[in-house]
Design a protein around this motif. Sequence first.
Motif: not given
Lengths: 271, 362, 332, 332, 316
Positions: A114-117, E250-253, E302-304, E310-311
């Motif tokens: 989850l984003p840090g914010i 990471f990049t998305f979140s 949803a992403y997680l 997908m492993g």
Amino acid sequence: MRSEKSNSAPLGLKIAAAAGLAFMHLPILLIFLYAFTTEEKSYQFPPPGLTTQWFAVAWNRPDVWAALTLSVKVASIATAAALVLGTLCAAAVSQTRFFGREAVSLLVILPIALPGIITGIALRSAFSIADIPFSFWTIMLGHATFCIVVVYNNAVARFRRISGSLIEASMDLGADGFQTFRYVILPNIATALLAGGMLAFALSFDEVIVTTFTAGQQSTLPIWMLEELIRPRQRPVTNVVAMVVVIVTFLPILGAYYLTRDGDQIAGAGK
Amino acid sequence: QEPLKELGKGEGELSIVTWPGYIERGETDKNYDWVTDFEKKTGCKISVKTAATSDEMVALMNEGGFDLVTASGDASLRLVAGKRVQPINTDLIPSWKTIDERMQNAPWHTVDGVHYGTPYVWGPNVLMYNTEAFKNEPPTSWKVVFEEMTLPDGKSNKGRVQAYDGPIHVADAANYLMAHKPDLGIKDPYELNEDQYKAALDLLRVQRTLVGRYWHDAMIQIDDFKNEGVVASGSWPFQVNLMRSEKQPISSIIPEEGVTGWADTTMLHADSEHPNCAYMWMEHTLSPKVQGDVSAWFGANPSVGAACKGNELLTDEGCATNGYNDFEKVKFWKTPVTKCSQGECVPYHRWVSDYIGVIGGR
Amino acid sequence: MTTAVLFDNVSRHFGIVRAVDRVNLSIAEGEFFAMLGPSGSGKTTCLRLMAGFEQPTGGHIEIFGETAEGVPPYRRSVNTVFQDYALFPHLSILDNVAYGLMVKGIGREERRKAAEDALAMVKLPGYGTRRPGQLSGGQRQRVALARALVNKPKVLLLDEPLGALDLKLREQMQEELKSLQKSLGITFVFVTHDQGEALSMADRIAVFNDGRIQQLGSPEDVYNRPKTRFVADFVGSSNVLSADLCRRLGLKAAFASLRPEAVAIAPPHNGALSLSGTVASQSFLGATNRIVVDVEGARIAVASPATQGFPPIGSAVTISFAARDLYPMDDA
Amino acid sequence: MTTAVLFDNVSRHFGIVRAVDRVNLSIAEGEFFAMLGPSGSGKTTCLRLMAGFEQPTGGHIEIFGETAEGVPPYRRSVNTVFQDYALFPHLSILDNVAYGLMVKGIGREERRKAAEDALAMVKLPGYGTRRPGQLSGGQRQRVALARALVNKPKVLLLDEPLGALDLKLREQMQEELKSLQKSLGITFVFVTHDQGEALSMADRIAVFNDGRIQQLGSPEDVYNRPKTRFVADFVGSSNVLSADLCRRLGLKAAFASLRPEAVAIAPPHNGALSLSGTVASQSFLGATNRIVVDVEGARIAVASPATQGFPPIGSAVTISFAARDLYPMDDA
Amino acid sequence: MTILAERVILPERRSTAGRLSDFFWRHPHVLLALLLGPPLLWLGVVYLGSLFALLLQSFFSIDDFSGLINYEFTLATYRQLLSDTHLDIIIRTVSMAAIVTFVSALIAFPIAYYAARYARGKWKALFYLAVMLPLWSSYLVKIYAWKLILAKEGILTWFFEKLNLLWLLEAWLTLPVVGGNSLSVSYTGTFIVFVYVWMPFMILPIQAALERVPANLIEASWDLGGTPAQTFRYVLFPLALPGIVAGSIFTFSLTLGDYIIPQIVGSSRLFIGQAVYAQQGTAGNIPLAAAFTVVPIVIMGAYLWMAKRMGAFDAL
Ligand SMILES: Nc1ncnc2c1ncn2[C@@H]1O[C@H](COP(=O)(O)OP(=O)(O)OP(=O)(O)O)[C@@H](O)[C@H]1O
Ligand SMILES: Nc1ncnc2c1ncn2[C@@H]1O[C@H](COP(=O)(O)OP(=O)(O)OP(=O)(O)O)[C@@H](O)[C@H]1O
Ligand SMILES: NCCCCNCCCN
Ligand SMILES: [Mg+2]
Ligand SMILES: [Mg+2]
């Protein structure tokens, strides 16, 4: 046997990789360059002249030291908390099977996924609901929350590599649970914990967003930098500090690499 | 809540929410320091939290943990209504009597005859411009930031102007319309009915096409003038002074349409833990020396007339330069509310979301 | 003779998987006992029940007359040589071997000596300072052995200890293990899925299938007198003759086993039984040739000395064997 | 006869490691060719040179008469069955098998049919929708085979394809492979370090050691007439007789090999040679007993039929063998 | 060798550790509870509790004038969230996050691939350090470095000028949407900085995934006639996908939540992070801020879930 050992990479790949790396590094060089500029108020390119005076200036600024001290304290305690919690969690997840195991591994990842914010704002509003005043401990709590996963990932990877029969072998040879932990498990996960701890430290040390929400009026180093960058007094001092921090945090990262390089990757290193 | 009855010993600490440039301890320029002496004298150690907008100040005060805030008119009454600030006992502030009469009973800190703070300084939101871009024809109207035009240097103003990144900027548009579209019937830029409000938003949409980035922080605005080719924007005298001191080609004027402006009040938090230090500070800020120094540094006007004379930093011309005599031309920030002289006006929360929408391109 | 390990109707079920199912066995002190069976037949689980890593879901286990249920592994004087050796990678060879003594609180000097003796016994003197990673597979195997033996266990459990070694090394280790067991007199319980290994090393063999013991007896018993078709099939590559064929040979049995090496491609001499068929395939195995003869659809493998050469494929041959080599079996 | 693969003085050095060193060989079309040798002897490297994963550092390779150097693997009509199968874990079994056809641009329907035929050929019909992870080792091995065969390669390379399987499965797969090769007529190059496997399956065997071919010949040649001590030792568990002993037996040679199964514990009959010694050890191997006889310090293994029983250990025995079974060797 | 066990079953240990050890051995669930207790208390109670408390606040509303929270259940805040202005912010942020993720993967892949497949020994260490150096350099200072680079009178302009390519830059800036007065006040600038700052988070998981692809699968593909391009398309890429997904977490979140980058390099159009920050900090509208956080929570949830299936977690 990998054939690549003897083959070398195709040219296109080499170029793409080199270009990518250059993209990643040129701005860093710039940061370093401006630690030496003679211009104080704004950044001119190219810099009008070079000087090393900012190192002395930075050294003599008490606010730098105060922020640095706070950051080191927060990162140390957060790392320690993350080490304990991450290891416990990794041990439970990798050594036993229980209902909800998957959920636990998801829960551990949540604070970085989850984003840090969100982490920050959630903790902040919880503090305010529970009437907890901002303090060193509120920052630490926020940092430890997302540091747990770094330790956890490293520890889980290592636990997976310790074959189950190692623990059984120890018990078979007459060691009880505590002895097995002391003499077999701990020595085997030690380097992974060290690596995880170092990364957790570096992560906490650079965290801005979560800190913004949990620090109240206290300044950690990144908060100090934010303030300095927006309302500069001696801009190159910020660069000096950034440069020194890069160089100093780099050592633990290097250490973590050498501690874990054969086998597990530095899990969750990014973050 | 009852105001403090008598002054006790200082608590040793004081935390203040304020605008950047309002409280200086000589870190940027050692001549501008009205904190160090105070700390020495009273033992009250001051910590400063700066905020970029009035909304941020209100939020910080709502969150708590601060003693004082230098609230502008668009924040002060909200703080009173929210019971975040307490009435003050003017008897405990000897210099109260010296305050400029125009400020003493000003509606932005006086509710039902009760005072909720001491006036700090006031000033106009001036039009700052780059003298090189305007050559010998300095702008006279806010037109340069609201409508596309060719500047004296022969290039369009597109992408070269800025506007304030706070919902209160809608009032600047209304102020402009007051002069240029009198048939809208705007009497007060903070009291707009639906039609007037819509016209203001339309104007702001035009402005969006001219503005690359809105300014939110005084220092970042300075950067943008230096590095991003920005040549004109509504601004505070603070930025003007700072850049001029760096020998930048910058100047400012009060355009023909008049200006919005701010008049700030030092207000005491309802739950302040250091009220004695707070009272000492309020008294301190009303001294002509501090008033003059702040005015000089920020480009503002003192709330104590005596400061206009004999202050080394402000100089005797300072007050005139900063618009001390233009008080009438300044339409001071206040919070738009539904109930208004026109009957029903568009309230502030719509200003907030609509302005975000306009900046977002809607 | 003392009973070292006793399984009284022991079961270990994992959910619906009956890893070990109502097994009875009694291993005598000093015996070399092998457990043989295909993958998944429950051998390892049996061993783990003895070591204490698993608890039976039914039945009763005794070790030297004492109840074993509920006793954790570290309170059993039973040691294990793990299939993957499970040497502690962070300890030197010496510390690995001395581990059991250390956790028992034996003094440093004493345990060093004991460990060195044990290393000498497995022919690795002077290897103490190395790390497990610096040893070859065979050497590691011997360290694992020394590490177990230094504790003077009453029972030594070995789970396919030679599985990972290559043929030459394996043969050598088999001999060493066997002679060590003889000289120490410790009870060995040895798990393997290699029939040759079980036959050549064990005093007695339990053949497992699907969690049950199919046959328990001496190597000769198991090899020459398989009780079930499974055993006949699994232990050596026996021919299994159908009831039909048995009847024709005058034997009343559902099945009978016939070892390839008991069959010759030759006309019958005195009292021998014989069948005729055609050569279906043949291969050279070095010491012997394997010739498969098709007898009216049934394929009978013949192991004939390589010196006799191959009859051509498709040629008609007569095979003969002694009646006593035809061993009747109970069930399918 | 066409030459499928030709190695003309081929070397592949990795720095100072001579993985393959001046190897000459020529494999005929349709031949079942085995490469046998201990670990690290260069077998895999040879295979990789044929497949195109490695380039020779010296010498010349031809495949069906065409120069192979510089031709990438994907342009050679040579397919490989990898030791660990190397099935694509993200594709279904069917897609794995159809992979080679897909990358060649064969239409979906056509390749599905071809893949299903190939799966039927390796006796895995209907397994197409599974994933590799859902198959057992033996099944995976057959999928790997089908995946290679579906491309109708001219040469099929197999790198210890049976190494991971257990004995029973292995024997079964050996037979299947052999019959498949016969029916398809494809040239098989088969790498193994199991002598039994090489002997029983191959038409010809190249025995490797240290990157060189020690001997190249038919299974009988290699087994019965080892040219070097290394071959004698490695192929089967031969006895190597020292010069001394040779001299005593009237043979002028540095060494001689003598197969255990050529030796009998019996007094010599006509023209046989004999030695006397004492029984040192013995073990039951099922079909045979292995008895080691100590002849004045030299240990000679005897494989005697199990039916003959064991002479007691330490008893004096006479061993005898035919002079022709004593095979002189060139070097050490 | 000294120890000669008298009995085969040794007596129970009398030390506390010994007894405790026996106890845990007989009651593994107690041990599990002790292991899981503290982390679950921290993450499950404190952290998740805070998240829920935050979500709860999204069902309150705020008094517009005083800025105080009105503690009554209402969906008004969500209605507000779904207003056009706020939907714009959400769409803007999610699109940016998607593009940033895509391009990060594009740039990261060759680096990760080289590091995983070709770099050996010292080079491998060097690559690792080269990825880690920017990752751990101060995030803020990096952003400011980019501000210098992208400013109208910045380094990039300087270079383009020297190369006589200024027209190219200007042409780009006149494009709709991606253009603007200068790179530092355009989406292009925001995008570049986002990619720059988050890309290292993409490299490591991809590298980890690629390192797990057995080399012989690639050889198998060649062997079966797959050209290098086909091998990439059909073997390498699908097998690296879990790593890409892990990196994209990471990049998305990080893009979804960041408020510093778009504020420093951007056109004043808000991103979700800024909106949350502004609603929380500037406007004091905690309910709306909380409602805004629901967006990344739902998206990342949803992403997680997809990533787990997908492993991708193994590649984290
Ligand atoms: N912990 C467990 N949970 C569930 N099933 C298990 C467990 N341990 C073993 N089994 C199952 O019990 C059966 C017997 O397993 P075991 O390991 O005893 O076989 P084995 O004879 O040792 O086989 P191998 O030769 O492959 O080692 C197998 O079907 C196995 O899958
Ligand atoms: N890419 C390489 N780089 C360096 N040395 C190599 C390489 N490939 C093989 N070797 C070396 O070449 C020698 C022969 O290796 P090769 O894999 O061909 O042996 P092998 O006969 O297949 O052995 P095994 O039975 O263990 O598979 C070994 O010493 C090996 O270490
Ligand atoms: N290297 C530091 C980058 C900052 C990102 N921090 C993410 C933390 C998520 N809670
Ligand atoms: Mg097993
Ligand atoms: Mg090999």
